[in-house]
Design an enzyme around this catalytic site. Structure first.
Site, PDB file in Angstrom:
ATOM      1  CG  ASN A  14      31.304  27.597  44.212  1.00 61.45           C
ATOM      2  OD1 ASN A  14      32.092  27.607  45.151  1.00 61.45           O
ATOM      3  ND2 ASN A  14      31.639  28.006  42.995  1.00 61.45           N
ATOM      4  CE  LYS A  42      31.041  31.593  42.794  1.00 57.81           C
ATOM      5  NZ  LYS A  42      30.752  32.556  41.717  1.00 57.81           N
ATOM      6  CG  HIS A 100      33.795  28.105  39.139  1.00 60.77           C
ATOM      7  ND1 HIS A 100      34.027  29.444  38.957  1.00 60.77           N
ATOM      8  CD2 HIS A 100      32.486  27.995  39.486  1.00 60.77           C
ATOM      9  CE1 HIS A 100      32.901  30.110  39.208  1.00 60.77           C
ATOM     10  NE2 HIS A 100      31.956  29.253  39.524  1.00 60.77           N
ATOM     11  CD  GLU A 130      34.073  32.835  40.444  1.00 61.93           C
ATOM     12  OE1 GLU A 130      34.319  32.152  41.451  1.00 61.93           O
ATOM     13  OE2 GLU A 130      32.963  33.356  40.241  1.00 61.93           O
ATOM     14  CD  GLU A 144      28.655  27.616  37.168  1.00 66.69           C
ATOM     15  OE1 GLU A 144      27.816  27.892  38.029  1.00 66.69           O
ATOM     16  OE2 GLU A 144      29.873  27.746  37.354  1.00 66.69           O
ATOM     17  N   GLY A 200      27.356  35.640  38.772  1.00 62.41           N
ATOM     18  CA  GLY A 200      27.502  36.774  39.687  1.00 62.41           C
ATOM     19  C   GLY A 200      27.018  38.101  39.126  1.00 62.41           C
ATOM     20  CB  SER A 258      22.324  35.132  37.957  1.00 54.48           C
ATOM     21  OG  SER A 258      23.492  35.941  37.932  1.00 54.48           O
TER      22      SER A 258
HETATM   23  P1  PGA Z   1      26.263  32.914  40.990  1.00 56.97           P
HETATM   24  O1  PGA Z   1      27.552  31.968  40.820  1.00 56.97           O
HETATM   25  O2  PGA Z   1      25.107  32.025  41.394  1.00 56.97           O
HETATM   26  O3  PGA Z   1      26.645  33.891  42.033  1.00 56.97           O
HETATM   27  O4  PGA Z   1      26.004  33.540  39.659  1.00 56.97           O
HETATM   28  C1  PGA Z   1      27.432  30.720  40.207  1.00 56.97           C
HETATM   29  C2  PGA Z   1      28.760  30.026  40.187  1.00 56.97           C
HETATM   30  O5  PGA Z   1      29.798  30.692  40.080  1.00 56.97           O
HETATM   31  O6  PGA Z   1      28.820  28.803  40.259  1.00 56.97           O
END
Ligand code: PGA
Length: 260
Positions: free
Chosen positions: A9, A11, A97, A99, A169, A175, A215
């Protein structure tokens, strides 16, 4: 056996031109014909076309989108629909997601509309769910996951549910560099599979893929995929460098075959 699915992803990263260069580099580095592995990249909408062109025909990498709107067309300024994504060669679409949930207030009903729109147009939704740290700390993780599953999927036909992928997640792991432990991920995936069995059927629950996200790196992917409860990963930060995404893909391509 469920085929491992690794999704990058991107983003809000990479312009269309940067995406072209990145995709060419990535293609040269990922396993050419991974037997038990599906690889997907989900660039921003603005880079879908350039990634599609860079991937070319019969690529080992498939295209996904990060979101969609539930109507097919109309006066919805700024939105992008399932037919538009389909026409650009997308096979997968990420829905719900964290976010989107946190920054844009996306809630259950809206997420279900997006899932339905994706399914109606032959896109395979990846429904993201996960608890916050406060929810984990007060012992409500299972409840939160169950609620998010019901919100997103209740009432959908069993045949449709058979094409759904769930990404677990935990919000606190996204992140942050602090991945869930393998045990925490396995426990959550078991809960999710039980809910799928109830919402759809035991057969659907058995073949649905449940990804872990939060992560994931080249260092922890092998231990995550060692569990047959974890069918792949949704990757943010580590998919933005060719080296780390290609390493994750390579590890995933041998994970099940060597029985780790
Ligand atoms: P990350 O993000 O691997 O940077 O933790 C995962 C995601 O948001 O799908």
């Amino acid at each position: 056996m469920r085929t491992i699915l690794i999704v990058g992803n991107w983003k809000m990263n990479k312009t269309a031109s940067e995406a072209t260069v990145f995709t060419r580099d990535l293609l040269a580095r990922v396993p050419a014909q991974p037997a038990n592995l599906e690889l997907v990249v989900a660039p921003p909408f603005t880079a879908l076309e350039s990634v599609r062109l860079a991937l070319g025909a019969s690529s080992p990498i498939q295209l996904g989108a990060q979101d969609l709107f539930w109507e097919d067309h109309g006066a919805y300024t700024g939105e992008v629909s399932a037919p538009m994504l389909k026409d650009l060669g997308c096979r997968y679409v990420i829905v719900g997601h964290s976010e989107r949930r946190t920054l844009f207030g996306e809630q259950g009903d809206l997420i279900q509309k997006k899932i339905r729109a994706a399914l109606n147009h032959g896109l395979r939704p990846i429904l993201c769910i996960g608890e916050t740290l406060a929810q984990r700390d007060n012992g409500t993780t299972d409840h939160v996951l169950t609620q998010q599953m019901h919100d997103g999927l209740s009432g959908l036909a069993t045949e449709a549910l058979a094409t759904i992928t769930i990404a677990y997640e935990p919000v606190w792991a996204i992140g942050t560099g602090k991945s869930a432990t393998v045990e925490q991920a396995i426990a959550a995936h078991r809960t999710i599979r039980q809910v799928l069995a109830a919402v759809a059927s035991p057969a659907v629950a058995d073949c649905a893929r449940i990804l872990y996200g939060g992560s994931v790196t080249p260092h922890n992917i092998e231990s995550l995929l060692a569990s047959d409860q974890i069918d792949g990963a949704l990757i943010g930060g580590a998919c933005l460098q060719v080296e780390s995404f290609a390493t994750i893909a390579t590890v995933a391509s041998v994970a099940r075959s060597i029985g780790v």
